[in-house]
Design an enzyme around this catalytic site. Structure first.
Site, short mmCIF file in Angstrom:
data_model
loop_
_atom_site.label_atom_id
_atom_site.label_comp_id
_atom_site.label_asym_id
_atom_site.label_seq_id
_atom_site.Cartn_x
_atom_site.Cartn_y
_atom_site.Cartn_z
N HIS A 194 0.86 -1.19 0.00
CA HIS A 194 0.00 0.00 0.00
C HIS A 194 0.89 1.23 0.00
O HIS A 194 1.26 1.75 1.05
CB HIS A 194 -0.92 -0.04 1.23
N HIS A 213 1.17 4.80 -2.43
CA HIS A 213 0.76 5.64 -3.58
C HIS A 213 2.03 6.31 -4.08
O HIS A 213 2.65 7.08 -3.32
CB HIS A 213 -0.26 6.69 -3.15
N HIS A 247 -9.58 0.83 -1.33
CA HIS A 247 -9.57 1.45 -0.01
C HIS A 247 -10.98 1.33 0.57
O HIS A 247 -11.95 1.68 -0.12
CB HIS A 247 -9.22 2.93 -0.12
N GLU A 307 -11.28 3.16 5.96
CA GLU A 307 -10.25 4.08 6.46
C GLU A 307 -11.01 5.15 7.25
O GLU A 307 -10.97 5.17 8.46
CB GLU A 307 -9.47 4.69 5.29
N ASP A 314 1.68 3.99 2.78
CA ASP A 314 0.62 4.83 2.19
C ASP A 314 1.22 5.99 1.37
O ASP A 314 1.38 5.86 0.15
CB ASP A 314 -0.34 5.33 3.28
N ASP A 315 1.53 7.10 2.04
CA ASP A 315 2.09 8.28 1.36
C ASP A 315 3.28 8.76 2.18
O ASP A 315 3.19 9.75 2.93
CB ASP A 315 1.01 9.38 1.28
N1 ADE Z 1 -4.72 8.65 -1.97
C1 ADE Z 1 -3.49 8.70 -1.47
N2 ADE Z 1 -3.49 8.28 -0.19
C2 ADE Z 1 -4.76 7.95 0.12
C3 ADE Z 1 -5.40 7.45 1.27
N3 ADE Z 1 -4.76 7.18 2.40
N4 ADE Z 1 -6.74 7.24 1.23
C4 ADE Z 1 -7.41 7.51 0.12
N5 ADE Z 1 -6.86 7.98 -0.99
C5 ADE Z 1 -5.54 8.20 -0.99
ZN ZN Z 2 -3.87 4.72 0.51
#
Ligand code: ADE
Ligand code: ZN
Length: 338
Positions: free
Chosen positions: A19, A21, A195, A198, A276-277
């Site tokens: 996971h 992005h 997703h 969350e 994630d990011d």
């Molecule tokens: N796009 C990038 N990170 C995300 C996340 N945590 N949840 C939804 N969309 C995303």
């Molecule tokens: Zn994500």
């Protein structure tokens, strides 16, 4: 709690990232370098000012900045450089295999051709130090027709894309909005993830499973609100790609000490740890493991389980999976003997 030995174990153990992005791996320094290279003007005077803006209150407040950051990506080489930087960084954390999300609509909406995006990212994966594959995400705040058009656009690049996912603003955009495009993707032989859970309710996890037929749930941490759903996820051994630092930064949990990762594992859920990011949430894979293990009652047994889960849940062939799992088991056996 984390002692030095456990920290080293976590850092050195082989792992997969499921996971990530790729646009969320754009560090402020690279955003500024690409803005300069491409003559794009940014609404922030400096790297420090941009970093200071990373004070999020929820998912949407993050997404607004994340889409602004991605606006510096124009040429194939930009996508290549971003991906190459991520892969090099992941390799340092002993990530052996990564399944990487990308958001083509974020770029095609700005006039960047689909092929520029996918070719840059894919070429970096071919050249990279670790094994990597690509999952194309649809933006759920856009329409299903736009997702269908994106899937059509991707067809000439079918060989470069392993699967499809669903990301962006969750609440108000339930999985069932994308029933047709996921069915089409399934018929094309693409792997399916989304997703769900969350910020959205457990019902979104259920419809991701029942309507979209996904094979993994991204995040999914809100599943604990429904005991029936937990029982089902355990029975089906449905993996959850959990992202601890993201969950705290986006206020899904107030502090890491309240994160439910340990509970998910105790209930027999196939939880994995992911970043994630990472450029926005304060860390890559090992930072996520360390933050979670520091704040929660997690030990080497959990570390081994999380490393095994990451490969069990990966979209790898049975032989590759067996080899990676053997690598994890050998790593922990050697550690025990030392
Ligand atoms: N796009 C990038 N990170 C995300 C996340 N945590 N949840 C939804 N969309 C995303
Ligand atoms: Zn994500």
């Amino acid at each position: 709690m984390l002692n030095e030995q456990l920290r080293r174990t976590i850092e050195q153990m082989p792992k997969a990232e499921l996971h990530i992005h790729i646009e969320g791996s754009l560090e402020p320094e690279l955003i500024f370098a690409l803005a300069q290279r491409n003559g794009v003007s940014l609404p922030y005077p400096s790297v420090e000012a941009l970093r200071q803006a990373y004070a999020f209150t929820d998912l949407q407040s993050f997404l607004d900045i994340y889409y602004a950051g991605a606006s510096v990506l124009l040429a194939e080489q930009d996508f290549y450089d971003m991906t190459a930087a991520y892969l090099a960084r992941a390799a340092r954390d002993n990530v052996r295999h990564a399944e990487i999300f990308f958001d083509p609509q974020t770029h095609t909406a700005r006039g960047v051709p689909f092929e520029t995006v996918v070719n840059g990212i894919w070429r970096a994966c071919q050249d990279g130090p670790i094994s990597a594959s690509l999952i194309m995400c649809f933006l759920r705040h856009l329409s299903e027709d736009e997702a269908l058009a994106t899937l059509d656009e991707s067809l000439p690049h079918r060989d470069k894309i392993l699967g499809v996912g669903l990301d962006s603003s969750e609440v108000g955009h339930p999985p069932e909005k994308f029933a047709r495009v996921f069915e089409r993707a399934r018929q094309l032989g693409l792997r399916l993830v989304a997703h769900a859970g969350e910020e959205g309710p457990p019902a979104y996890i259920e419809s991701a499973l029942d309507v979209l037929n996904v094979e993994r749930i991204d995040h999914g941490v809100r599943c604990l609100e429904s005991p029936e759903l937990v029982e089902r996820l355990v029975r089906e051994q449905m993996a959850l790609t959990v992202c601890p630092l993201s969950n705290v930064k986006l206020r899904v949990f107030d502090v890491m000490g309240s994160h439910n990762l340990r509970t998910l594992l105790d209930k027999g859920l196939v939880a994995t740890v992911n970043s994630d990011d990472p450029a926005y949430f304060g860390g890559y894979m090992n930072d996520n493991f360390i933050a979670a293990f520091d704040a929660l009652p997690l030990d080497a047994t959990h570390a081994r389980q999380l490393a095994r889960n990451s490969f069990s849940a990966a979209f790898l062939g049975p032989e590759q999976k067996r080899a990676y799992l053997a690598e994890v088991d050998d790593f922990f056996a050697a550690r025990q003997g030392s």
